[in-house]
Design a protein around this motif. Structure first.
Motif, mmCIF file in Angstrom:
data_model
loop_
_atom_site.group_PDB
_atom_site.id
_atom_site.type_symbol
_atom_site.label_atom_id
_atom_site.label_comp_id
_atom_site.label_asym_id
_atom_site.label_seq_id
_atom_site.Cartn_x
_atom_site.Cartn_y
_atom_site.Cartn_z
ATOM 1 N N PHE A 18 -0.380 6.663 13.960
ATOM 2 C CA PHE A 18 -1.557 7.036 13.371
ATOM 3 C C PHE A 18 -2.833 6.363 13.564
ATOM 4 N N SER A 64 -5.208 10.838 6.467
ATOM 5 C CA SER A 64 -4.982 9.629 7.334
ATOM 6 C C SER A 64 -6.107 8.538 6.546
ATOM 7 N N VAL A 85 3.060 8.320 7.132
ATOM 8 C CA VAL A 85 1.903 7.327 7.253
ATOM 9 C C VAL A 85 1.989 6.159 6.467
ATOM 10 N N SER A 89 1.381 1.441 6.532
ATOM 11 C CA SER A 89 -0.345 1.486 5.961
ATOM 12 C C SER A 89 -0.250 0.546 5.054
#
Length: 143
Positions: A18, A64, A85, A89
């Motif tokens: 990502f 994102s 994602v 993260s």
């Protein structure tokens, strides 16, 4: 056994990169939280960010971002299931208090151990998080 439901999301996260996040912070706060004290906290968090902020009122298809902030810890369950994602993260979460939820303490412990930082309003909550969910004290911050 609860980890099976996260399997697909984890595999997708490992296969995909990502890059170039659209936002600096995504604050995840369902609409029904807006009139509650947690809605106010969500706006304070957003105002403290000096970058581009997005409010998501959905737990699915999060955009994102460099970081995510969840206004209530039970939201993590659905969010991690539907947003690969998140596994790679920076994720922060507000832990109000221990409560009865329709999932196990083992599952909550698994999810809380995946987040980067946990904010909580009281030392009682800090002690609960450490003792009930086996979370490293360094990850928990009093706010």
């Amino acid at each position: 056994m609860f980890k099976i439901k996260y399997f697909v999301s984890i595999i997708i996260a490992r296969l995909l990169e990502f890059k170039n996040p659209k936002y600096d912070l995504v604050v995840v706060s369902p609409l029904n939280y807006e009139d509650w004290i947690l809605g106010s906290i969500a706006h304070k968090v957003a105002n403290a960010c000096h970058g581009k902020v997005f409010f998501s009122h959905s737990l699915r298809k999060l955009p994102s971002s460099r970081a995510y902030f969840f206004i209530h810890h039970p939201l993590l369950r659905t969010a991690y299931t539907f947003n690969p994602v998140l596994w790679n993260s920076n994720v922060g979460v507000w832990f109000t208090h221990d409560d009865k939820f329709p999932f196990s303490k083992g599952e909550m412990s698994f999810l809380l151990n995946k987040v980067s930082i946990i904010y909580t309003p009281s030392t009682v909550s800090i002690n609960s998080i450490i003792s009930e969910y086996c979370i490293d004290k360094k990850k928990i911050h009093l706010s």
